[in-house]
Design a protein around this motif. Structure first.
Motif, short mmCIF file in Angstrom:
data_model
loop_
_atom_site.label_atom_id
_atom_site.label_comp_id
_atom_site.label_asym_id
_atom_site.label_seq_id
_atom_site.Cartn_x
_atom_site.Cartn_y
_atom_site.Cartn_z
N LEU A 487 -22.39 89.13 47.24
CA LEU A 487 -22.84 90.45 47.65
C LEU A 487 -23.13 90.41 49.14
O LEU A 487 -23.89 89.56 49.61
N VAL A 488 -22.52 91.34 49.89
CA VAL A 488 -22.73 91.45 51.34
C VAL A 488 -23.50 92.73 51.60
O VAL A 488 -23.01 93.83 51.30
N VAL A 489 -24.73 92.60 52.16
CA VAL A 489 -25.50 93.79 52.52
C VAL A 489 -25.42 93.97 54.03
O VAL A 489 -25.46 93.00 54.80
N ASP A 490 -25.30 95.21 54.45
CA ASP A 490 -25.17 95.52 55.88
C ASP A 490 -26.57 95.46 56.51
O ASP A 490 -27.41 96.32 56.26
N GLY A 491 -26.83 94.43 57.30
CA GLY A 491 -28.13 94.29 57.94
C GLY A 491 -28.55 92.84 58.06
O GLY A 491 -27.88 91.94 57.55
N GLY A 492 -29.68 92.63 58.71
CA GLY A 492 -30.18 91.28 58.93
C GLY A 492 -31.19 90.84 57.90
O GLY A 492 -31.09 91.18 56.72
N LYS A 493 -32.25 90.13 58.40
CA LYS A 493 -33.23 89.54 57.49
C LYS A 493 -33.94 90.58 56.64
O LYS A 493 -34.20 90.37 55.46
N GLY A 494 -34.30 91.75 57.26
CA GLY A 494 -35.06 92.75 56.52
C GLY A 494 -34.30 93.32 55.33
O GLY A 494 -34.83 93.38 54.22
N GLN A 495 -33.06 93.73 55.57
CA GLN A 495 -32.25 94.27 54.49
C GLN A 495 -31.98 93.21 53.42
O GLN A 495 -32.01 93.50 52.23
N LEU A 496 -31.70 91.99 53.85
CA LEU A 496 -31.44 90.91 52.89
C LEU A 496 -32.67 90.65 52.04
O LEU A 496 -32.57 90.47 50.82
N SER A 497 -33.86 90.64 52.69
CA SER A 497 -35.10 90.40 51.95
C SER A 497 -35.34 91.49 50.91
O SER A 497 -35.72 91.20 49.76
N SER A 498 -35.09 92.76 51.28
CA SER A 498 -35.25 93.86 50.32
C SER A 498 -34.31 93.70 49.13
O SER A 498 -34.69 93.92 47.97
N ALA A 499 -33.07 93.30 49.43
CA ALA A 499 -32.08 93.12 48.37
C ALA A 499 -32.49 91.99 47.43
O ALA A 499 -32.42 92.11 46.20
N VAL A 500 -32.94 90.86 48.00
CA VAL A 500 -33.33 89.70 47.18
C VAL A 500 -34.50 90.03 46.28
O VAL A 500 -34.52 89.68 45.09
N LYS A 501 -35.52 90.74 46.81
CA LYS A 501 -36.69 91.09 46.00
C LYS A 501 -36.30 91.93 44.80
O LYS A 501 -36.79 91.72 43.69
N MET A 502 -35.42 92.91 45.02
CA MET A 502 -35.03 93.77 43.91
C MET A 502 -34.12 93.04 42.93
O MET A 502 -34.20 93.25 41.71
N LEU A 503 -33.25 92.16 43.42
CA LEU A 503 -32.41 91.36 42.51
C LEU A 503 -33.28 90.51 41.59
O LEU A 503 -32.97 90.34 40.40
N LYS A 504 -34.36 89.96 42.15
CA LYS A 504 -35.28 89.18 41.32
C LYS A 504 -35.98 90.06 40.30
O LYS A 504 -36.17 89.67 39.15
N LYS A 505 -36.34 91.26 40.73
CA LYS A 505 -37.06 92.18 39.84
C LYS A 505 -36.21 92.56 38.63
O LYS A 505 -36.72 92.66 37.50
N VAL A 506 -34.91 92.78 38.85
CA VAL A 506 -34.04 93.20 37.74
C VAL A 506 -33.40 92.00 37.03
O VAL A 506 -32.55 92.15 36.17
N ASP A 507 -33.82 90.79 37.42
CA ASP A 507 -33.35 89.55 36.79
C ASP A 507 -31.86 89.30 37.03
O ASP A 507 -31.15 88.78 36.17
N ALA A 508 -31.40 89.69 38.23
CA ALA A 508 -30.00 89.43 38.59
C ALA A 508 -29.87 88.36 39.66
O ALA A 508 -28.75 87.92 39.96
N TYR A 509 -30.98 87.93 40.24
CA TYR A 509 -30.91 86.95 41.32
C TYR A 509 -30.47 85.59 40.76
O TYR A 509 -30.92 85.16 39.71
#
Length: 626
Positions: A487-509
């Motif tokens: 998965l490629v998210v457009d953005g740096g550390k902030g966008q990546l961090s947001s994506a990772v937190k939600m992936l963990k929340k939905v049990d997809a990380y």
């Protein structure tokens, strides 16, 4: 019935309560009206209601399908045979996602007896519904060529494509060609052969194609003797030559049964790890093997071998032009609680005119035949796996290999998701997700999202990213895929961090790799690493990431523009009291513009939005023009 049913609409629950108990075909539909699955049943009410019972053991794939069912349609038939034929026709036409997928054999050649006056016999790969008869398919082309050589050497059939209608022949429009002069054709184009005599020859060709070589030899012997008694020695000699050619052809066929019976032998080999099965058919006529056919079956998850066996056999006989004396199977559908061979046996009885036993032999010559067919099916699955591996090796682009190495992935990123968020000064926030497979855009899998959780006027890219991640990958968790490799998210550390937190929340990380691509310096961020991964500007890996990121941005902006344009177009119509967004959308969708709506008559608008709304709109524009 169950808490599964409690989650369904009242209309569906009511429909299930009043389903008929007759035989027929049922269709499961999703909320968009698309057909998910087509099935047949001896008792429609019992069969359809069984999908919503918690006690039933079913695969994850079928559980997902049941969650999607929003409606059920049924078609009642007089008999199970009618249900079987209708089911197979609907599956071919609709190709539902959750039915077993039989690979289409249309790429294999057939022998065609053309539906025309003085029919031609030729090989073809195109099957047309024009009344012609097709024999095959022939998976062994050499066997097909042997059959065609036999037909040409034994029978005097025309090879030209002339339109031999009665008027043209009587008018002397055609002249015989070289084939007539070398005794390969009897000259029906000049009326030198009657249609009745020609059709008798076609009947003999059909007998040969159906594998009844000995029957044809006996028939030709009788004709030879009759011609000899009538002192037609030239014709008797021709029959003698035909008999000798048939015997020579027959000697090349392998004898597999000593009782000289006509039987079809079906065998199945299933590879659950690869998600594929292969079905093999041996056609045995007069005790001799005359052909082999194989079919690959996909979408087999959660389906027992006995169910797959029936999925292989039933479609074959709904389209067959010959029915044997006996059918042998490697698996017994009757051992599956939801399957049986009753409808199949009824179909065979109707087509053959007598009972055709369907058996699963355990010992003796018949069991040996089934084992031989099973060995062939297993061999074909092995060949398929080898070809798949070869194709996988051959089609991996260099950019994918380079990207795997650059970001230290364990597997090749063959399927890549790219997500981008777009807004206009904090308003009209949308997101897109594009999908690349083997470094190529897969546009059928693209998705757009209208962001619901951000406030207009207050841009919040991080919240928008969290929302789209939750909606997309939360659903994937429920349906178990299809997962990306990256998965490629457009953005740096902030966008990546947001994506990772939600992936963990939905049990997809952890189910796939996720990275952020910062636009300013084209830096690649990986979860857990403080410093970015720097990839050379000329690297195919970075070029692939840029391609994904740019495509996601383009798709998001395009979606945003469409929404803005649609909103602008609708604005004047929405000023009309009593006209809502849906009415405006329907009118614009039908007429194309507000100007065209103004020009439309009240009757024309009524056909789109009904008489009441049409009167409101027409009155508004009439008053506006005064």
């Amino acid at each position: 019935m169950s808490n599964i049913l409690d989650q369904k609409s009242e209309a569906l629950r009511d429909k299930l309560e009043h389903l008929p108990t007759e035989s027929g075909v049922y269709k499961h539909l999703d909320d968009a009206g698309s057909v998910l699955y087509v099935g047949k049943a001896k008792n429609l009410r019992t069969r359809v209601r069984s999908y919503f019972q918690d006690s039933r053991q079913r695969s994850g794939r079928i559980q997902v399908m049941v969650k999607k069912i929003a409606d059920v349609e049924v078609i009642v038939t007089d008999t199970e045979v009618e249900a079987l034929i209708l089911e197979n026709n609907l599956i071919k036409e609709l190709q539902p996602r959750y039915n077993v997928n039989l690979r289409d054999d249309k790429t294999y050649p057939y022998i065609c007896i053309k539906n025309e006056r003085f029919p031609r016999v030729f090989k073809t790969r195109t099957v047309k519904q024009d009344g012609s008869k097709y024999f095959g398919p022939y998976t062994d082309v050499s066997q097909l060529n042997q059959m065609m050589d036999a037909i040409r050497s034994i029978f005097q059939l025309r090879t030209c494509s002339l339109n031999l209608n009665e008027e043209a022949i009587e008018a002397g429009k055609y002249d015989v060609c070289l084939q007539y002069h070398i005794d390969n054709c009897k000259g029906p184009c000049e009326g030198l052969q009657s249609e009745e005599d020609y059709m008798e020859t076609i009947d003999q060709v059909e007998t040969l194609l159906n594998g009844h070589t000995q029957e044809l030899i006996d028939l030709l012997k009788d004709e030879m003797e009759a011609q000899s008694e009538q002192l037609n020695f030239e014709e008797a000699a021709r029959r003698r030559d035909q008999i000798q050619a048939l015997k020579k052809y027959s000697e090349r066929q392998k004898i597999v049964s000593q009782d000289f019976a006509d039987r079809d032998v079906f065998a199945l080999h299933v590879d659950r790890d690869e998600g594929i099965a292969c079905g093999v058919l041996f056609r045995v006529r007069e005790g001799k093997m005359i052909g082999r056919r194989h079919t690959y079956l996909r979408r087999i998850e959660g389906r027992a071998d006995e169910e797959l066996m029936l999925s292989l056999v039933e479609p074959y006989y709904t389209d067959a032009n010959f029915y044997p004396e006996e059918v042998l199977l490697s698996h017994d559908p009757n051992e599956h609680p939801a399957q049986d061979t009753h409808a199949l046996e009824e179909l065979l009885h109707q087509k053959k005119g007598k009972q055709v036993p369907v058996k699963v032999p355990q010992r003796g010559e018949k069991a040996s035949l089934v084992r031989m067919a099973t060995s062939n099916a297993k061999l074909l699955v092995g060949e398929w796996k080898t070809q798949q591996m070869k194709r996988e090796r051959d089609r991996i682009p260099e950019s994918i290999k380079a990207l795997k190495k650059a970001i230290g992935m364990d597997t090749l990123p063959k399927r890549i998701d790219g997500i981008d968020v777009s807004h206009l000064g904090g308003t009209e926030t949308v997101a897109s997700c594009v999908v690349f497979t083997d470094a190529t855009p897969r546009k059928s899998d693209y998705r757009t999202y209208k962001i619901r959780t951000t406030e207009d006027g207050r841009p919040d890219d991080f919240q928008a990213m969290r929302e789209v991640i939750e909606r997309r990958y939360g659903r994937m968790v429920e349906e178990n895929g299809p997962w990306p490799d990256l998965l490629v998210v457009d953005g740096g550390k902030g966008q990546l961090s947001s994506a990772v937190k939600m992936l963990k929340k939905v049990d997809a990380y952890g189910k796939f790799q996720v990275i952020g691509l910062a636009k300013r310096l084209e830096e690649v961020y990986v979860p857990g690493d403080t410093d970015p991964v720097l990839i050379g500007k000329d690297s195919p890996a970075l070029q692939l990431l840029q391609k994904v990121r740019n495509e996601a941005h383009r798709f998001a902006v395009t979606y945003q523009r469409k929404r803005r344009k649609k909103k602008t177009l609708q604005s004047e119509l929405l000023d009309i009291h009593g006209v809502g967004p849906k009415t405006a959308q329907d009118l614009l969708g039908h007429f194309g513009s507000v100007a065209k709506v103004k020009e439309a008559s009240e009757a024309e608008m009524a056909e789109v939005v009904g008489p009441a709304k049409a009167e409101t709109v027409a009155t508004y524009f009439a008053d506006d023009g005064e």
